[in-house]
Design an enzyme around this catalytic site. Structure first.
Site, PDB file in Angstrom:
ATOM      1  N   HIS A   6      34.338  -6.379  -8.082  1.00 12.07           N
ATOM      2  CA  HIS A   6      34.891  -5.057  -7.762  1.00 12.07           C
ATOM      3  C   HIS A   6      33.778  -4.017  -7.580  1.00 12.07           C
ATOM      4  CE1 HIS A   6      38.122  -1.912  -8.118  1.00 12.07           C
ATOM      5  NE2 HIS A   6      37.114  -1.192  -8.619  1.00 12.07           N
ATOM      6  N   GLU A   7      32.892  -3.927  -8.558  1.00 17.42           N
ATOM      7  CA  GLU A   7      31.821  -2.916  -8.481  1.00 17.42           C
ATOM      8  C   GLU A   7      30.856  -3.233  -7.339  1.00 17.42           C
ATOM      9  OE1 GLU A   7      32.319  -0.273 -10.026  1.00 17.42           O
ATOM     10  OE2 GLU A   7      33.765  -0.966 -11.522  1.00 17.42           O
TER      11      GLU A   7
ATOM     12  N   HIS B  89      32.169  -1.517  -4.312  1.00 21.62           N
ATOM     13  CA  HIS B  89      31.739  -0.102  -4.298  1.00 21.62           C
ATOM     14  C   HIS B  89      30.270  -0.003  -3.885  1.00 21.62           C
ATOM     15  CE1 HIS B  89      35.239   1.925  -5.921  1.00 21.62           C
ATOM     16  NE2 HIS B  89      35.235   1.256  -7.067  1.00 21.62           N
TER      17      HIS B  89
ATOM     18  N   GLU C  33      37.686   3.006  -3.009  1.00 24.55           N
ATOM     19  CA  GLU C  33      38.455   1.994  -3.737  1.00 24.55           C
ATOM     20  C   GLU C  33      38.896   0.874  -2.802  1.00 24.55           C
ATOM     21  OE1 GLU C  33      38.452   2.388  -6.924  1.00 24.55           O
ATOM     22  OE2 GLU C  33      39.822   0.812  -7.597  1.00 24.55           O
TER      23      GLU C  33
END
Lengths: 493, 493
Positions: B261-262, B265, B291
């Site tokens: 997930h990160e 980003h 997001e």
């Protein structure tokens, strides 16, 4: 109190930006990936400029005039005096010169990182000439303001109150007996053996041992950390001190004493007076006093018999799979006191280190005072290396006059701090022994009586006293090099 | 170009201070010892104030007037427009209100850290009332300037161009079918087994696996790093992106998808247009688009069959001493797609997550628009939890309306970004599949065709297009929630 309070608020603002600079500077050395460098450099340059503007803000001159009518107590007067000192040091040099020197220094330092490996003195000179030229201009301007010689005016940045007349005497005396003493000790050590192996010492094991030693030295981990960088340093802020080391898996010796050294710096920072945090009077007294604390930890404490007796079982525990004979106290002692003249200052032992410093002092003093040219440096370096350490650096620039970073960006006047620190450290230990049972404290493993003395006499004072007054109140006398000589003779002969 | 250039220089200065704030903010979460907190908070507050002053500098208004006579190309016009947007958002709220909200928010958040654990809603309200009150004032002022409802004016900070009329429709539709779909899937999954053990997964092993996954995802380690913090986040600057995770040694699942997930980003940040670095137009488009990238990586890519087939042998390699059966693709697939309604948003699965967001959206919208009081929140929360997820939070504040940090410092308008991101991510994947053989790319392990599409269509655009235009040029249509629904149905039914 109106103007004093304004000044306090202003200097605390500067300190807040200094905090960000210290943390981001640490990050650049210990954490930042290489690709972050350009953006970081721009951000740091912007921050430096902002701090410079705050430090030279036009209203400060007016406030310093008007504060005369505030009624201040003794500590506030000392505080004001340190603000004025920083203000004078910052404002006296015209901004154009500050910028020009900063640019020339960055360029010279950047190129030096390659040129040194290539032994390229003439390439180095193409940048270094400008750095010397701008530094001489700076020294001249500072000299006129302060009524000092150009070199003394540069020295005053790092060692307020110290001048080259004193240093000529102190260092002249030291270098008059050091080469002979070195020879005597080398002869004596010929009959001593140092046991080493080809084993390796993992980074993780060295780190774990280092952390345990830091605990023994009461490093406050609530207000600091240990990390890795290619050049060990002590950074951060007093409330959050960041020390670094580097690990060589073939050699546990360097990182270990490196950690003890940086812990000395760190405990000074952690012990500065919190009531004056963010104010110049709450900062460390000088580079020399800072170095006295790291060298007290490393040389006076860390290489003492008693400390090595604590170190030995800890090293055996952390390096349990290695040959335990290496870590026997007498062997560690021999490793840590081995004397061997060499080319490189940062690798030098306790005994020969001052020769490296005195050589640099004599050259930078004459360079700033215009008595020699930067072109004369290699020859002078070679002469003095032969005279002081019996080694020639003829044609060997990379292990000679190009080995240090300091002059590449014009930090002339800094080198004496190292040997002043060693002298202060010996003097502090001698004085401490008059009221503290140091050997017993070390033997017991409870070093607090030692730290209490340092805290009471040095750390908690910040910059509230001049260096001379600080040393005198702590030891009953001003700087006396005899303590350093006695220390060396006692330890090594 | 005179005034445009002045503006560029000014915004790059702001970005330089923003850089320092990002790095020191990361440091505070990932590196700083607890005792450094007070000094750091003061330094960061000083920096925030400085950035605020730069962002509201009086000359900016004049420059924005005069820049009208500069002749700008299309990209410069977009750049100017983003500067003006940031300037309007920053200058419209009076400085006194900014300070008051910041103070009230810090106080409320600080106390919340204790009060949440104690389930102390009434204690929380004693601070929260002021945060709500000041946020409503802020929303009102923003609303008057922007000609929007108060809530829409807050939403505009995070999601420029999005309003609650759209959200009512999008979220209203979503919540009309989500609870039934959830029930269907829970029924279906009753016959599926998930194999787990009581084994532990060391932090070092999880970290090594995480780093290997980041490499597979082309995270640029020359411009970023992975560290640990108690709340995972993506920080730093585009040239040096700092992502964090946390490790639970009893569970390798959370940290792994957290890292994916990160990394999403991070790659957005690393892929922003370098030509516009330091300018508002060079920044990420919105929180929702940000997001969308993290959820594209985590949900669209990371939980796909093909990706899990890459993950499986890597996990087996890094956790070689653990039971390999856990890491079989079908088991990992079942672990990663398990649906289970729960109280806590941050622990929610892909399917039930939107219900948590919609609940918060409906409450914060009505709160900012003055239709409900903060006192009504627990009852509304309980009602909506029962309605959307079949769970009651009656009297359970800590797992109910006190679970999130967002409202404690007045970040009303942020929550919708999470679910907008999930919808955009599904739409991007659907569009990408029209020109890229996504399954084949994942199967081959060369994910570059996927990243090239994201870079070309999203990352490299920065904020040069409105969200609507960005989505339309990337996918041929504006936001269409049908793609998200299809994605969920295809994956889970």
């Amino acid at each position: 109190m109106e103007y004093y309070n304004k000044l306090v608020e202003h200097y605390k603002t500067i300190a807040n930006f200094g905090h960000l600079s210290a943390i981001c500077g640490w990050d650049a050395a210990a954490m930042m990936p290489s690709g972050g460098n350009q953006a970081r450099s721009e951000a740091m340059a912007q921050l430096s400029l902002h701090i410079h503007h705050l430090s030279t803000a036009p209203q400060l001159g007016e406030w310093f005039d008007r504060v005369e009518s505030d009624s201040l107590d003794a500590m506030q007067k000392a505080s004001l005096s340190e603000m004025q000192r920083q203000w004078r040091l910052t404002t006296v040099v015209p901004e154009d010169l500050v910028k020009a020197k900063s640019l020339a220094g960055s360029k010279c330092e950047h190129a030096w990182r390659t040129q040194r490996g290539e032994n390229d003195w003439s390439g180095f000179c193409s940048n270094f000439e400008e750095v010397v030229n701008l530094s001489q201009q700076e020294a001249q301007i500072r000299a006129e303001q302060a009524g000092l010689t150009p070199y003394d005016a540069m020295l005053d940045i790092y060692e307020p109150g110290v001048n080259s007349a004193q240093l000529d005497e102190l260092f002249g005396d030291l270098i008059s007996w050091l080469p002979d003493l070195t020879q005597q000790i080398i002869e004596k050590q010929k009959s001593e053996s140092v046991y080493t192996t080809q084993e390796s010492y993992s980074t993780a094991q060295q780190n774990a041992l280092g952390l345990e030693i830091m605990k023994l030295l009461n490093f406050d981990f609530e207000h600091g950390r240990l990390d890795i960088s290619s050049h060990p340093f002590c950074g951060g802020v007093p409330q959050d001190v960041r020390i670094t080391t580097r690990y060589d898996e073939s050699d546990f010796v360097q990182s270990l004493m490196g950690i003890v050294h940086e812990t000395g710096h760190a405990r000074y920072e952690q012990g500065l007076p919190t009531a004056y945090a963010g104010l110049p009077v709450g900062e460390a007294r000088s580079m020399g006093i800072h170095e006295s604390q790291s060298l007290f930890f490393e040389m006076q404490l860390g290489r003492s018999d008693g400390f090595i007796h604590h170190l030995s079982p800890l090293a055996q525990k952390h390096f349990a799979s290695n040959d335990a004979k290496v870590f026997e106290p007498s062997n560690l002692q021999n490793i840590y006191t081995r004397v061997q003249p060499g080319y490189i200052r940062v690798d030098a032992d306790e005994l020969t280190y001052p020769a490296h410093v005195i050589l640099r002092y004599e050259i930078e003093r004459d360079l700033m005072n215009g008595k020699i040219s930067y072109k004369d440096i290699p020859e002078l370096w070679d002469q003095k290396m032969q005279q002081y350490l019996g080694l020639s650096t003829k044609g060997n620039f990379k292990d000679g006059c190009m080995q240090d970073i300091h002059w590449t960006d014009g930090a002339f006047g800094y080198f004496p701090s190292y040997t002043l620190g060693a002298m202060y450290a010996a003097q502090f230990m001698a004085a401490m022994k008059q009221t503290v049972n140091v050997d017993e404290a070390i033997k017991s493993g409870d070093l607090n009586p030692i730290f209490t003395w340092l805290s009471d006499n040095i750390w908690s004072k910040g910059s509230s006293l001049s260096t001379e007054a600080l040393v005198k109140q702590a030891t009953g006398e001003t700087l006396n090099a005899q303590h350093f000589q006695s220390h060396l003779v006692n330890r090594y002969l």
